[in-house]
Design an enzyme around this catalytic site. Structure first.
Site, PDB file in Angstrom:
ATOM      1  N   GLU A 127      41.178 -25.632   7.842  1.00 32.92           N
ATOM      2  CA  GLU A 127      42.400 -26.676   7.747  1.00 32.92           C
ATOM      3  C   GLU A 127      43.257 -26.589   9.036  1.00 32.92           C
ATOM      4  OE1 GLU A 127      43.030 -25.526   3.627  1.00 32.92           O
ATOM      5  OE2 GLU A 127      42.961 -27.654   3.483  1.00 32.92           O
TER       6      GLU A 127
ATOM      7  N   GLY B 101      41.669 -22.715   4.165  1.00 31.53           N
ATOM      8  CA  GLY B 101      43.071 -22.719   5.199  1.00 31.53           C
ATOM      9  C   GLY B 101      42.618 -22.620   6.701  1.00 31.53           C
TER      10      GLY B 101
HETATM   11  N1  3HC Z   1      42.753 -13.603   1.393  1.00 32.60           N
HETATM   12  C1  3HC Z   1      42.980 -12.069   1.115  1.00 32.60           C
HETATM   13  N2  3HC Z   1      42.016 -11.297   1.144  1.00 32.60           N
HETATM   14  C2  3HC Z   1      40.743 -11.761   1.659  1.00 32.60           C
HETATM   15  C3  3HC Z   1      40.476 -12.958   1.829  1.00 32.60           C
HETATM   16  C4  3HC Z   1      41.533 -13.994   1.583  1.00 32.60           C
HETATM   17  N3  3HC Z   1      41.192 -15.416   1.992  1.00 32.60           N
HETATM   18  N4  3HC Z   1      39.082 -13.040   2.269  1.00 32.60           N
HETATM   19  C5  3HC Z   1      38.735 -11.701   2.357  1.00 32.60           C
HETATM   20  N5  3HC Z   1      39.678 -10.957   2.015  1.00 32.60           N
HETATM   21  C6  3HC Z   1      39.646  -9.511   1.688  1.00 32.60           C
HETATM   22  C7  3HC Z   1      38.502  -9.194   0.749  1.00 32.60           C
HETATM   23  O1  3HC Z   1      39.110  -8.842  -0.477  1.00 32.60           O
HETATM   24  C8  3HC Z   1      37.973  -7.724   1.453  1.00 32.60           C
HETATM   25  O2  3HC Z   1      39.341  -6.689   0.960  1.00 32.60           O
HETATM   26  P1  3HC Z   1      38.828  -5.173   0.613  1.00 32.60           P
HETATM   27  O3  3HC Z   1      38.262  -4.591   1.785  1.00 32.60           O
HETATM   28  O4  3HC Z   1      40.282  -4.611   0.203  1.00 32.60           O
HETATM   29  O5  3HC Z   1      37.777  -5.190  -0.588  1.00 32.60           O
HETATM   30  C9  3HC Z   1      38.083  -7.862   2.824  1.00 32.60           C
HETATM   31  O6  3HC Z   1      38.868  -8.906   2.955  1.00 32.60           O
HETATM   32  C10 3HC Z   1      36.855  -8.018   3.328  1.00 32.60           C
HETATM   33  O7  3HC Z   1      36.112  -9.073   2.731  1.00 32.60           O
HETATM   34  P2  3HC Z   1      34.724  -9.177   2.523  1.00 32.60           P
HETATM   35  O8  3HC Z   1      34.305  -7.709   1.772  1.00 32.60           O
HETATM   36  O9  3HC Z   1      34.489 -10.288   1.562  1.00 32.60           O
HETATM   37  O10 3HC Z   1      34.257  -9.265   4.016  1.00 32.60           O
HETATM   38  P3  3HC Z   1      32.773 -10.093   4.466  1.00 32.60           P
HETATM   39  O11 3HC Z   1      32.768  -9.793   5.819  1.00 32.60           O
HETATM   40  O12 3HC Z   1      31.794  -9.656   3.714  1.00 32.60           O
HETATM   41  O13 3HC Z   1      32.972 -11.476   4.323  1.00 32.60           O
HETATM   42  C11 3HC Z   1      34.545 -13.475   4.479  1.00 32.60           C
HETATM   43  C12 3HC Z   1      34.030 -12.197   5.235  1.00 32.60           C
HETATM   44  C13 3HC Z   1      33.055 -14.441   4.657  1.00 32.60           C
HETATM   45  C14 3HC Z   1      35.441 -14.119   5.127  1.00 32.60           C
HETATM   46  C15 3HC Z   1      34.727 -13.327   2.881  1.00 32.60           C
HETATM   47  O14 3HC Z   1      35.858 -12.522   2.699  1.00 32.60           O
HETATM   48  C16 3HC Z   1      35.272 -14.751   2.186  1.00 32.60           C
HETATM   49  O15 3HC Z   1      34.294 -15.513   2.005  1.00 32.60           O
HETATM   50  N6  3HC Z   1      36.561 -15.031   2.109  1.00 32.60           N
HETATM   51  C17 3HC Z   1      37.109 -15.768   1.261  1.00 32.60           C
HETATM   52  C18 3HC Z   1      37.233 -16.942   2.013  1.00 32.60           C
HETATM   53  C19 3HC Z   1      37.854 -18.048   1.171  1.00 32.60           C
HETATM   54  O16 3HC Z   1      37.534 -18.056   0.029  1.00 32.60           O
HETATM   55  N7  3HC Z   1      39.037 -18.876   1.871  1.00 32.60           N
HETATM   56  C20 3HC Z   1      39.730 -19.690   1.205  1.00 32.60           C
HETATM   57  C21 3HC Z   1      40.788 -19.208   0.747  1.00 32.60           C
HETATM   58  S1  3HC Z   1      41.772 -20.466  -0.311  1.00 32.60           S
HETATM   59  C22 3HC Z   1      42.666 -21.355   0.631  1.00 32.60           C
HETATM   60  O17 3HC Z   1      42.217 -21.100   2.003  1.00 32.60           O
HETATM   61  C23 3HC Z   1      43.681 -22.370   0.353  1.00 32.60           C
HETATM   62  C24 3HC Z   1      43.948 -23.483   1.262  1.00 32.60           C
HETATM   63  O18 3HC Z   1      43.180 -24.612   1.242  1.00 32.60           O
HETATM   64  C25 3HC Z   1      45.313 -23.896   1.089  1.00 32.60           C
END
Ligand code: 3HC
Length: 676
Positions: A105, A102
């Site tokens: 996006e 997102g």
């Molecule tokens: N939503 C909610 N929580 C999230 C999140 C998200 N998108 N991304 C990360 N978090 C949380 C993690 O669960 C973690 O929580 P915690 O400390 O309680 O365990 C905290 O944030 C830190 O995350 P990481 O330990 O993964 O931190 P890093 O620094 O290692 O990595 C990152 C950062 C690269 C941003 C990694 O967190 C990541 O890859 N996040 C997910 C990205 C993702 O999948 N985005 C797509 C979401 S779906 C979407 O966008 C749908 C749309 O198209 C409509």
């Protein structure tokens, strides 16, 4: 709670800043704040352009995944992105860290994008079993081309800002320390530009055959997954449609995927992986022991692979062997592995030298005295391990962590030979140790909390997913593997073939079945080495030198390219064994294979939980996903059991006469699940 969105004027540019730690996920408050801020900028006659930026470590990392499955609050993300794009004043996205899902996006909805060169952009939704649902399948191919969009959206990898700029996804690169100033200057430069560039208004240009070629090239990689196929279908079906129709199709597919079990499984794994690093009774602020140099004992396949993890992370390694030849061979293999990565473009040649420059090979055991963590990776025998730990106790500096890479043995017994049991821990790497993501951290009865916390933290630095296991034979992963392999063997005795059992596992989504795995690992592992003693089919194979892939024959025959084919000799061996043991035969169905090999794993997983050898069911799932290739779209054995239904699992186990774990039975009776 403080408002995550703030605005400030820099002359005629309205700077909209999100501050929603840790990763600026686009939760309801952020979306509402952004919508209001854009309205504010549009309504203010003094504002000629806007910048959307993020405070903290990253640009928006995506939708807030924790909101999925709950009632959503307005504005929805697609509406917000459309609102940004529709603005008649230019909006510039200022990107640092990662613009993911997102977040990417939102950036695509902005009219312009500026990024620091260390930033990364991508659409990782596919890893959560969904597709980009805020216009990503429509805007990205229009901005960066269909091929880049397919690559990013179906594989979930992110690309650096420089590559994104070459693809047209980023307009300008900013100075690493001057992003905001550069973004404001950019916004001023384009303040009067009209018409504004809107991604949704561009046509999608499609080369003939691009979708089929992409499908064919990635068929193996996408096997079993719903989301990648759906993403390709959506982009293909909408390529010739106007944006509004395309985005409707995107929404339908998004809803279909997000309601599905695969997405639930993959989201479960996302949170499970992060939860695994937390140890219930060890505070997160525990002071860590500094690890400046690591010692590794043994330069074989395991020791070499383990060393590479630290070298790649910039941590010097002293590696010890008994003979110069073994030391040279080990270092040579490491160099060859690094060079192979460089040849594939994954490393720069200077990085190979950097990593190898951090390696100190030596025959002098006492050189380990300067190491802060010493990992023993020698022969799997208690006597040998005890000797090594006795010697280590004599030479390691005070406070050094002493780790064993044992896959099965009792860490408490190993620790007992030292006068520093609190410093001893298990670090069970999986082969190839430089590749496999899993690290089982085995907690002995006396392992000190700061030792555990240090090892868990270090695991992150070397890019492993660490899971804490208690002391028991085989810990979590191998302990669950044992009943699976045993049942697979019994199935052979009772009428199945290796190919049938393996096919059930491969169709389930595993990379290989029990017998393919045995052939890869070595049929002779753990063999008593007495060819006259034939107590099972495995002994019979081993006695004939059918040790698996390495001898060109095992449960299968192999050609010189290691392609397997069913073996008539193995059929004879099995028939012979069945006759000798008088084992009753029956027709084995695929269902029986699942019940006896996979339900038994769940049963063992439940026992592990019952005995407190794993902290939580989701840790067991993480072990199997990252250590054994359990298909992520099935969420790990315990999550999968929940989807099958625990009552069904219990009934299946009882049907075949297995003793059911108390925890599993209790949960089934109460209608509970392993994972909430
Ligand atoms: N939503 C909610 N929580 C999230 C999140 C998200 N998108 N991304 C990360 N978090 C949380 C993690 O669960 C973690 O929580 P915690 O400390 O309680 O365990 C905290 O944030 C830190 O995350 P990481 O330990 O993964 O931190 P890093 O620094 O290692 O990595 C990152 C950062 C690269 C941003 C990694 O967190 C990541 O890859 N996040 C997910 C990205 C993702 O999948 N985005 C797509 C979401 S779906 C979407 O966008 C749908 C749309 O198209 C409509």
């Amino acid at each position: 709670m403080t408002d995550p969105i703030t605005t400030a004027k820099d002359g005629s540019v309205l700077v909209i800043t999100s501050n929603n730690p840790p990763v600026n996920a686009l939760g309801a408050a952020v979306r509402q704040g952004l919508a209001a801020a854009v309205e504010q900028g549009l309504a203010d006659p003094d504002v000629t352009a806007m910048v959307i930026a993020c405070a903290g470590r990253t640009f928006f990392a995506g939708a807030d995944i924790s909101e999925f499955g709950k009632p959503m609050q307005e504005p929805m993300l697609p509406t917000l992105v459309d609102q940004i794009e529709a603005a008649d004043k230019p909006i510039v996205a200022a990107i640092h860290g990662t613009a993911l899902g997102g977040g990417c996006e939102v950036a695509l909805g902005c009219h312009y994008r500026i990024a620091v060169s260390s930033a990364k952009l991508g659409l990782p939704e596919v890893k959560l079993g969904i597709l980009p649902g805020a216009g990503g399948t429509q805007r990205l191919p229009r901005v960066a081309g269909v091929e880049v969009a397919l690559e990013l959206a179906t594989k979930g990898a992110s690309i650096p800002a420089t590559r994104a700029q070459a693809a047209g996804l980023v307009d300008r690169l900013a100075g690493e320390d001057s992003l905001l100033a550069d973004a404001v200057a950019f916004a001023r430069d384009v303040a009067d530009t009209r018409p504004l560039p809107r991604a949704s208004e561009k046509p999608m240009t499609v080369e003939p055959g691009v979708f089929d070629t992409f499908r064919a090239a990635n068929a193996k990689r996408f096997r079993g997954y719903d989301a990648p196929a759906e993403i390709i279908d959506v982009i293909e079906a909408t390529a010739a449609l106007p944006y509004v129709e395309g985005v409707q199709r995107e929404r339908q597919s998004f809803m279909k995927l997000i309601m599905g079990v695969q997405s639930a499984a993959q989201r479960h794994i996302f949170f499970a992986e992060r939860k695994a690093s937390k140890i219930d009774d060890v505070p997160e602020d525990t002071t860590l022991r500094p690890i400046k140099r690591v010692g590794v004992i043994g330069a074989g396949t395991m020791g070499g692979g383990i060393s590479m993890n630290f070298l790649s992370a910039g941590i010097p390694v002293t590696i010890v062997e008994m003979k110069q030849e073994a030391l040279d061979r080990g270092a040579g293999v490491m160099r060859k592995n690094y060079e192979a990565s460089a040849a594939k473009g994954r490393l720069k040649p200077e990085q190979v030298e950097q990593a190898m420059g951090l390696l100190t090979p030596t025959l002098d055991f006492d050189a380990l005295g300067e190491c802060d963590l010493i990992i023993e990776a020698v022969y799997e025998e208690m006597g040998v391990k005890k000797d090594i730990f006795t010697r280590l106790d004599g030479i390691a500096k005070p406070g050094a962590i002493l780790a064993s890479n044992t896959s099965y043995l009792d860490i408490n017994e190993i620790a007992s030979v030292t006068k520093r049991r609190g410093d001893v821990v298990g670090m069970h790497f999986f082969s190839p140790a430089n590749v496999m993501k899993l690290l089982e951290v085995v907690r002995g009865d006396a392992t000190a909390p700061d030792v555990l916390a240090t090892v868990m933290d270090l695991a992150k630095k070397i890019r492993k997913v660490a899971v804490v296991a208690g002391v028991c034979y085989g810990f979590i992963g191998n302990r669950m593997l044992i009943p699976r392999q045993m049942e697979a063997m019994k199935l052979l005795h009772e009428g199945a073939t290796p190919a049938q059992v393996d096919k059930v596992h491969v169709d389930f989504g595993m990379p290989m079945g029990p017998f393919q795995m045995a052939d890869l690992a070595g049929v002779d592992i753990g063999w008593h080495r007495d060819p006259s003693r034939i107590e099972n089919i495995r002994d019979a194979l081993a006695a004939e030198n059918r040790w698996g892939q390495k001898t060109g024959a095992g449960f299968y025959d192999y050609d010189e390219k290691r392609t397997p084919s069913p073996s008539p000799r193995v059929t004879e061996i099995i028939d012979d064994f069945r006759a000798k043991t008088n084992t009753p035969q029956h027709e084995i169905t695929d269902e029986e294979v699942v019940e006896r090999t996979l339900y038994t794993m769940v049963n063992e997983g439940a026992r592990i939980l019952e005995e407190g050898k794993a902290q939580r069911a989701s840790d067991i799932d993480v072990v199997w996903i990252y250590g054994y290739g359990w298909p992520p779209y099935r969420g790990g054995p315990m999550f999968w059991a929940d989807t099958v239904g625990l009552k069904t699992i219990v009934a299946g186990l009882e049907k075949h006469g297995f003793e059911v774990s108390k925890l599993l039975r209790d949960k089934a009776e109460k209608g509970e699940r392993f994972n909430k």
